[in-house]
Scaffold this motif. Structure first.
Motif, short mmCIF file in Angstrom:
data_model
loop_
_atom_site.label_atom_id
_atom_site.label_comp_id
_atom_site.label_asym_id
_atom_site.label_seq_id
_atom_site.Cartn_x
_atom_site.Cartn_y
_atom_site.Cartn_z
N ALA A 295 28.88 95.76 51.07
CA ALA A 295 30.11 95.70 51.87
C ALA A 295 29.98 94.53 52.83
CB ALA A 295 30.31 97.00 52.64
N MET A 296 30.96 93.65 52.82
CA MET A 296 30.90 92.44 53.61
C MET A 296 31.27 92.70 55.07
SD MET A 296 32.69 89.92 50.80
CE MET A 296 32.56 88.43 51.79
N ALA A 297 30.59 92.00 55.97
CA ALA A 297 30.88 92.09 57.40
C ALA A 297 31.89 91.00 57.78
CB ALA A 297 29.61 91.92 58.21
N TYR A 298 32.85 91.35 58.60
CA TYR A 298 33.76 90.35 59.18
C TYR A 298 34.45 90.94 60.39
CZ TYR A 298 36.91 92.77 55.84
OH TYR A 298 37.59 93.71 55.09
N ALA A 299 35.08 90.08 61.16
CA ALA A 299 35.86 90.48 62.32
C ALA A 299 37.32 90.12 62.03
CB ALA A 299 35.35 89.77 63.57
N GLY A 300 38.15 90.05 63.07
CA GLY A 300 39.52 89.60 62.83
C GLY A 300 40.45 89.84 64.00
N HIS A 301 41.48 89.01 64.05
CA HIS A 301 42.58 89.24 64.97
C HIS A 301 43.63 90.08 64.24
CE1 HIS A 301 40.93 85.99 67.50
NE2 HIS A 301 41.71 86.49 68.45
N GLN A 302 43.88 91.27 64.74
CA GLN A 302 44.86 92.16 64.15
C GLN A 302 46.07 92.23 65.07
OE1 GLN A 302 42.63 95.84 63.19
NE2 GLN A 302 42.40 94.96 61.15
N PHE A 303 47.21 91.70 64.57
CA PHE A 303 48.42 91.59 65.39
C PHE A 303 48.14 90.87 66.71
CE2 PHE A 303 49.37 94.85 62.34
CZ PHE A 303 50.67 94.56 61.95
N ILE B 102 56.98 88.41 51.72
CA ILE B 102 56.57 88.72 53.09
C ILE B 102 55.26 89.47 53.01
CG2 ILE B 102 57.21 89.82 55.27
CD1 ILE B 102 60.14 89.73 54.25
N HIS B 103 54.19 88.87 53.50
CA HIS B 103 52.87 89.49 53.39
C HIS B 103 52.80 90.80 54.16
CE1 HIS B 103 48.56 90.15 54.10
NE2 HIS B 103 48.34 89.40 53.04
N GLY B 104 53.32 90.81 55.35
CA GLY B 104 53.41 92.06 56.10
C GLY B 104 52.29 92.31 57.08
N VAL B 105 51.10 91.74 56.83
CA VAL B 105 49.99 92.00 57.75
C VAL B 105 49.04 90.79 57.72
CG1 VAL B 105 48.70 93.36 56.03
CG2 VAL B 105 48.23 93.68 58.47
N MET B 106 49.53 89.67 58.26
CA MET B 106 48.80 88.41 58.23
C MET B 106 47.74 88.31 59.32
SD MET B 106 51.64 85.49 57.30
CE MET B 106 50.44 84.16 57.47
N ASN B 107 46.91 89.32 59.41
CA ASN B 107 45.78 89.27 60.34
C ASN B 107 44.75 88.26 59.83
OD1 ASN B 107 46.96 91.36 61.84
ND2 ASN B 107 45.95 92.92 60.59
N THR B 108 43.89 87.77 60.71
CA THR B 108 42.91 86.77 60.27
C THR B 108 41.91 87.35 59.28
OG1 THR B 108 41.50 87.19 62.20
CG2 THR B 108 43.10 85.39 62.38
N ASP B 109 41.70 88.65 59.29
CA ASP B 109 40.81 89.24 58.30
C ASP B 109 41.50 89.40 56.94
OD1 ASP B 109 42.14 91.27 60.09
OD2 ASP B 109 41.53 92.61 58.49
N ASN B 110 42.79 89.09 56.89
CA ASN B 110 43.53 89.12 55.63
C ASN B 110 43.91 87.72 55.16
OD1 ASN B 110 43.45 91.92 55.59
ND2 ASN B 110 45.41 92.14 56.63
N MET B 111 43.22 86.71 55.68
CA MET B 111 43.48 85.32 55.27
C MET B 111 42.25 84.80 54.54
SD MET B 111 44.54 81.91 57.43
CE MET B 111 46.33 82.13 57.36
N SER B 112 42.38 84.59 53.25
CA SER B 112 41.28 84.12 52.43
C SER B 112 40.94 82.67 52.76
CB SER B 112 41.65 84.23 50.95
OG SER B 112 40.78 83.48 50.15
N ILE B 113 39.66 82.37 52.76
CA ILE B 113 39.22 81.02 53.08
C ILE B 113 39.52 80.04 51.96
CG2 ILE B 113 36.86 81.02 52.17
CD1 ILE B 113 37.90 79.97 55.73
N VAL B 114 39.86 80.55 50.76
CA VAL B 114 40.13 79.66 49.63
C VAL B 114 41.63 79.52 49.35
CG1 VAL B 114 37.90 80.11 48.58
CG2 VAL B 114 39.86 81.51 47.91
N GLY B 115 42.49 80.10 50.18
CA GLY B 115 43.92 79.91 49.99
C GLY B 115 44.53 80.78 48.93
N GLU B 116 43.94 81.95 48.68
CA GLU B 116 44.54 82.93 47.78
C GLU B 116 45.26 84.00 48.59
OE1 GLU B 116 41.89 83.25 43.74
OE2 GLU B 116 41.27 84.49 45.43
N THR B 117 46.32 84.56 48.03
CA THR B 117 46.96 85.72 48.64
C THR B 117 46.04 86.91 48.46
OG1 THR B 117 49.03 84.79 47.81
CG2 THR B 117 49.12 86.97 48.81
N ILE B 118 45.74 87.60 49.56
CA ILE B 118 44.78 88.71 49.51
C ILE B 118 45.28 89.84 50.41
CG2 ILE B 118 43.35 87.83 51.41
CD1 ILE B 118 40.87 88.79 49.86
#
Length: 487
Positions: A70-78, A241-257
């Motif tokens: 399981a990968m570790a990460y943080a993020g800005h949520q809203f 409309i992605h709906g939840v464009m938090n930074t933890d939902n932004m792929s570093i390779v430019g894919e929709t995730i």
């Protein structure tokens, strides 16, 4: 039952992830296997449908060569920073190399609790799993960079949300599961060593051209900015409309995730929001470019220690990279919509022409998809009404005259122009009411609506008689007001 695993992420330091296996489920059953994707990856579709393959896709069996984590990460949520998130309901089995030599992550989503689950149960239920399957395959058909779904299986166990729901596991395929939030995770801990290790890993795997630069980490940031700008422009081109464009939902390779509460717009308006958790419209359709730039600024902030030794120089370089987003996005956006309007060349007044159209559509409540598709028909002659398609309300005559005058400045036959327009203006999208119809039926055990929807979405530019009902906007009683993430 062979996977060509070659797991580079598992070779990174231990603080990048937690090693653990998926939690087995009671009675797995196949709902949908993506046969074409399996073949593309060099996997045996028949083997995947066997009891052994089903066991792997459900998380009950670890295939040889896998190193689950399981990968570790943080993020800005809203907009609010959360220093530790991570894969709370997903396990990365490993990476495979397909017959063409391309590397892909294989991840099980909904595979049980992990050290990052917080208060979550680590599970997924069938509705959101199939939503991601449907929409990600539609995005693939549109030619928009996306993660993909290899399989959806039920678990034979209930998942509890507002009520008991059928549990499911999605097998997700991605070029990478590294996110902007992965960089934020180490930046928040001031772990420059790990930050550099991660950046070097991403450059080596995804942006090897940055290695040749005198400033590789600035080059990495520049490359990610370009991919995200192009991606969001493509989203807007199909009303997504992605709906939840938090930074933890932004792929570093430019894919929709991380599709979650995503949706496609019916009636056009830039303020359109569907996500049930986006109370203030932060991630509305028209806000997505600005949010993408904001998210990239968080990536730039995380990379500051690597961009330059001098703090002021690092800030100046990072700011320059983020400022470049606007110009890149505008170019990609205008190219996208210029093609949708049938314009083959660039003219100074194109932006105003598009703006006038979108304003008229917003004021009239015109259906986004059908209005642009109707323009493909209207190219052929002035006597074809733009309102001929459901939801494509009559556009102002003054705008139509101006549009036709603009097209007349190019020596392109109407037939050739219409054909090119039909290759950028889809006839069918995953309309929310159709998606909900398929999900509701699947939960009850009826997969026919799902299969029918996937069939028409596989060829979104075509028009066949059996597709007619899928092009229709929702009737008033069918309108979907909100979409949900399923966690």
């Amino acid at each position: 039952m062979t996977f060509a695993f070659d797991n580079t992420y598992a070779r990174l330091p231990d603080r990048f992830y937690a090693r653990l296996a998926p939690i087995p489920v009671a009675r797995p059953d196949m709902v949908k296997l993506n046969l074409s994707l399996a073949s593309r990856l060099g996997l045996n579709p028949q083997a995947l449908q066997s009891p052994e393959g089903l066991s792997v896709l459900a998380g009950n069996r670890i295939p040889e060569g896998a190193e689950p984590l399981a990968m570790a990460y943080a993020g800005h949520q809203f907009g609010n920073f959360v220093p530790q998130l991570g894969d709370g309901r997903a396990i990365l089995l490993g990476e495979i190399v397909d017959p063409a030599g391309e590397r892909f992550d294989i991840q099980l989503k909904g595979s049980g609790r992990t050290p990052f689950s917080r208060a979550g149960d680590g599970r997924a239920w069938l509705g959101p799993v199939l939503r991601e399957y449907i929409v990600s395959e539609a995005m693939q058909a549109f030619g928009i960079p996306t993660t993909r779904s290899l399989a959806a299986v039920t678990t034979g166990e209930p998942v509890y949300r507002e009520s008991a729901l059928p549990g499911a596991v999605l097998t997700r395929v991605a070029r990478s599961h590294v996110r902007v939030g992965t960089f934020e995770y180490f930046a928040a801990r001031q772990d420059t060593e790990a930050l550099k290790c991660l950046a070097d890993y991403v450059i080596a795997r995804h942006y090897p051209e940055a290695r040749e630069s005198e400033r590789p980490y600035r080059a990495l940031l520049d490359a990610v900015v370009v991919r995200q700008a192009d991606l969001v422009a493509k989203w807007l081109g199909v009303g997504f409309i992605h709906g939840v464009m938090n930074t933890d939902n932004m792929s570093i390779v430019g894919e929709t995730i991380d599709y979650g509460p995503c949706a496609f717009m019916d009636a056009y308006h830039p303020a359109t929001v569907y996500s049930s958790i986006d109370y203030r419209g932060r991630y509305a359709y028209g806000n997505q470019p600005g949010i993408a730039q904001w998210n990239l600024a968080q990536l730039a902030q995380a990379l500051l220690p690597l961009i330059a030794e001098d703090a002021e120089s690092a800030r100046e370089e990072a700011q320059a990279a983020i400022d470049a987003f606007g110009q890149r996005f505008e170019r990609a956006y205008r190219e996208c919509f210029r093609a949708k309007l049938g314009c083959m060349e660039t003219h100074e007044d194109d932006a105003d022409l598009l703006g006038s159209l979108l304003q008229a559509m917003a004021e009239s409540g015109a259906d986004f998809t059908n209005t642009f598709r109707a323009l493909c028909d209207a190219v052929a002659g002035t006597d074809v009404p733009v309102r001929a398609r459901p939801g494509a309300v009559a556009l102002p005559d003054v705008w139509l005259r101006r549009w036709r005058a603009r097209l007349a400045r190019e020596e392109v036959s109407p037939v050739a122009r219409a054909a090119r327009m039909r290759n950028v203006n889809p006839a069918v999208i995953p309309r929310n009411h159709r998606v909900e119809e398929a999900l509701d039926a699947a939960v009850e055990g009826d997969l026919e609506p799902l299969e029918a929807l996937l069939d028409v979405l596989a060829s979104p530019w075509d028009e066949r008689p059996e597709m007619a009902s899928y092009t229709r906007p929702p009737a008033p009683h069918e309108v979907v007001q909100q979409t949900f993430c399923g966690t």
